[in-house]
Design a protein around this motif. Structure first.
Motif, short mmCIF file in Angstrom:
data_model
loop_
_atom_site.label_atom_id
_atom_site.label_comp_id
_atom_site.label_asym_id
_atom_site.label_seq_id
_atom_site.Cartn_x
_atom_site.Cartn_y
_atom_site.Cartn_z
N LEU A 182 22.55 46.91 36.16
CA LEU A 182 22.89 46.30 37.32
C LEU A 182 24.00 47.38 38.06
O LEU A 182 24.71 47.78 37.12
CB LEU A 182 23.50 45.25 37.46
CG LEU A 182 22.18 43.83 36.86
CD1 LEU A 182 23.20 42.77 37.27
CD2 LEU A 182 21.03 44.28 37.98
N SER A 183 23.69 47.52 39.26
CA SER A 183 25.67 48.53 39.98
C SER A 183 26.50 47.40 40.04
O SER A 183 25.80 46.45 39.70
CB SER A 183 24.61 48.35 41.17
OG SER A 183 24.48 46.90 41.99
N PRO A 184 27.71 48.01 39.77
CA PRO A 184 28.97 47.65 40.32
C PRO A 184 28.68 46.19 41.26
O PRO A 184 29.52 44.94 40.97
CB PRO A 184 29.66 48.28 40.78
CG PRO A 184 28.83 49.70 40.19
CD PRO A 184 27.51 49.25 39.80
N GLU A 185 28.30 46.56 42.05
CA GLU A 185 28.62 45.41 43.03
C GLU A 185 27.25 44.15 42.45
O GLU A 185 27.30 42.86 42.85
CB GLU A 185 27.94 45.87 44.84
CG GLU A 185 29.00 46.63 45.43
CD GLU A 185 28.41 48.29 44.39
OE1 GLU A 185 27.60 48.52 43.63
OE2 GLU A 185 29.54 49.81 45.14
N ASN A 186 26.30 45.03 42.58
CA ASN A 186 24.98 43.64 41.46
C ASN A 186 26.03 42.93 40.49
O ASN A 186 25.80 41.88 40.60
CB ASN A 186 23.61 43.80 41.54
CG ASN A 186 23.22 44.28 43.06
OD1 ASN A 186 23.94 43.78 44.07
ND2 ASN A 186 22.20 45.12 42.47
N ALA A 187 26.62 43.27 40.28
CA ALA A 187 27.48 42.75 38.32
C ALA A 187 28.19 41.68 39.11
O ALA A 187 28.43 40.86 38.12
CB ALA A 187 27.69 44.26 37.65
N HIS A 188 29.29 42.09 40.77
CA HIS A 188 30.40 41.81 40.07
C HIS A 188 29.56 40.18 41.01
O HIS A 188 30.35 38.89 40.61
CB HIS A 188 31.25 42.48 41.39
CG HIS A 188 32.40 41.69 42.13
ND1 HIS A 188 33.21 40.86 41.32
CD2 HIS A 188 32.44 40.66 42.83
CE1 HIS A 188 34.22 40.45 42.05
NE2 HIS A 188 33.64 40.31 42.77
N ALA A 189 28.58 39.93 41.52
CA ALA A 189 27.60 39.01 42.93
C ALA A 189 27.21 38.60 41.56
O ALA A 189 28.16 36.97 41.28
CB ALA A 189 27.08 39.62 43.32
N ARG A 190 27.34 38.69 40.31
CA ARG A 190 26.16 37.55 39.15
C ARG A 190 27.34 37.16 38.47
O ARG A 190 27.45 36.23 38.27
CB ARG A 190 25.88 39.23 38.00
CG ARG A 190 25.44 38.09 36.59
CD ARG A 190 24.26 38.28 35.90
NE ARG A 190 23.22 39.20 36.66
CZ ARG A 190 21.86 39.16 36.00
NH1 ARG A 190 21.99 39.69 34.40
NH2 ARG A 190 21.05 39.32 36.22
N TYR A 191 28.46 37.58 38.28
CA TYR A 191 29.90 37.00 38.21
C TYR A 191 30.20 35.43 38.85
O TYR A 191 30.76 34.66 37.48
CB TYR A 191 31.09 37.65 37.42
CG TYR A 191 30.81 38.87 36.32
CD1 TYR A 191 30.28 38.34 35.08
CD2 TYR A 191 31.00 40.41 36.32
CE1 TYR A 191 29.38 39.51 34.61
CE2 TYR A 191 31.03 41.07 35.42
CZ TYR A 191 29.83 40.88 34.21
OH TYR A 191 29.87 41.80 33.61
N GLY A 192 30.19 36.04 40.02
CA GLY A 192 30.09 34.64 40.68
C GLY A 192 29.51 34.28 41.33
O GLY A 192 30.02 32.60 41.19
#
Length: 226
Positions: A182-192
């Protein structure tokens, strides 16, 4: 028929190996299980099964699992030895997977929790519908976006109500988010999304949530109920 029999025998060996690992993980290195009639005990380490196939303590054993249905089929067909072999799988608790898409996940969750409650046992649910699920692997799919995903989780949580349940939240989601798929942005969104999903489920005071990292080692599976 011979091919199906061989396939089931292989499944027996695999399932019993995993089941043994789960019990050993729950019991500690000694491997001795603790049986209890109290669903509120700190650790659920085994499930006793009565003569009618219903769980009487610990984790819920579904009488409608694929293994249980196969036992009935082979008993009906007179294949007693094969039925007795598969019965060893049917006696173990398994988790029900909720995957979204065409599955009525909320209704399935409510049905499982209600059945387990009638048996005075604790069911296990796996929620597996996060966006970009499995990073386009064999189990790819999932909700189209974060709002849709959290709405789905909310529906499942409402269906669970205040029932006792163990929820395994999105197996492999954390591991894959850190793997670079995942892109860093999508990874961050997944954690959220995972954090918000946990909060939604934990509105049920009797629910226990576990976010699993992907692993092939059964010793990492947690089935504690504190």
């Amino acid at each position: 028929m011979r091919t199906n029999t061989r396939r089931w025998r292989v499944l027996v060996v695999m399932a019993l190996a995993v089941a043994t690992g789960v019990v050993l993980a729950a019991c500690g290195s000694s491997g001795h299980s603790t049986r209890t009639n109290d669903p509120n005990s700190s650790t659920v380490t085994s499930t006793r099964v009565s003569n009618d196939g219903k769980a009487v303590s610990g984790l819920w054993v579904s009488p409608y699992s694929s293994a249980a249905v196969q036992v009935k089929t082979w008993n009906r067909d007179g294949q007693r030895s094969n039925a007795n072999l598969i019965k060893r799988i049917a006696a173990h608790s398994t988790a029900k997977w909720l995957t979204g898409a065409g599955q009525p996940s909320a209704k399935v969750a409510a049905s499982v929790v209600a059945a387990a409650s009638r048996a005075h046992a604790i069911p296990q649910l796996v929620l597996y519908n996060i966006p970009d699920r499995d990073c386009n692997g064999p189990s790819s799919g999932g909700a189209p976006n974060a709002p849709a995903y959290l709405a789905w989780v909310h529906g499942v949580a409402r269906a669970i109500g205040q029932g006792r349940v163990i929820v395994i939240l999105e197996p492999d989601a954390i591991d894959q988010a850190g793997s670079g798929c995942l892109s860093p942005e999508n990874a961050h969104a997944r954690y959220g999304m995972l954090a918000n999903a946990s909060k939604l489920i934990e509105h049920d005071r009797n629910a226990r949530v576990r976010s699993e990292e992907h692993t092939s080692e059964p010793s990492h599976i947690t089935i504690s109920y504190a």
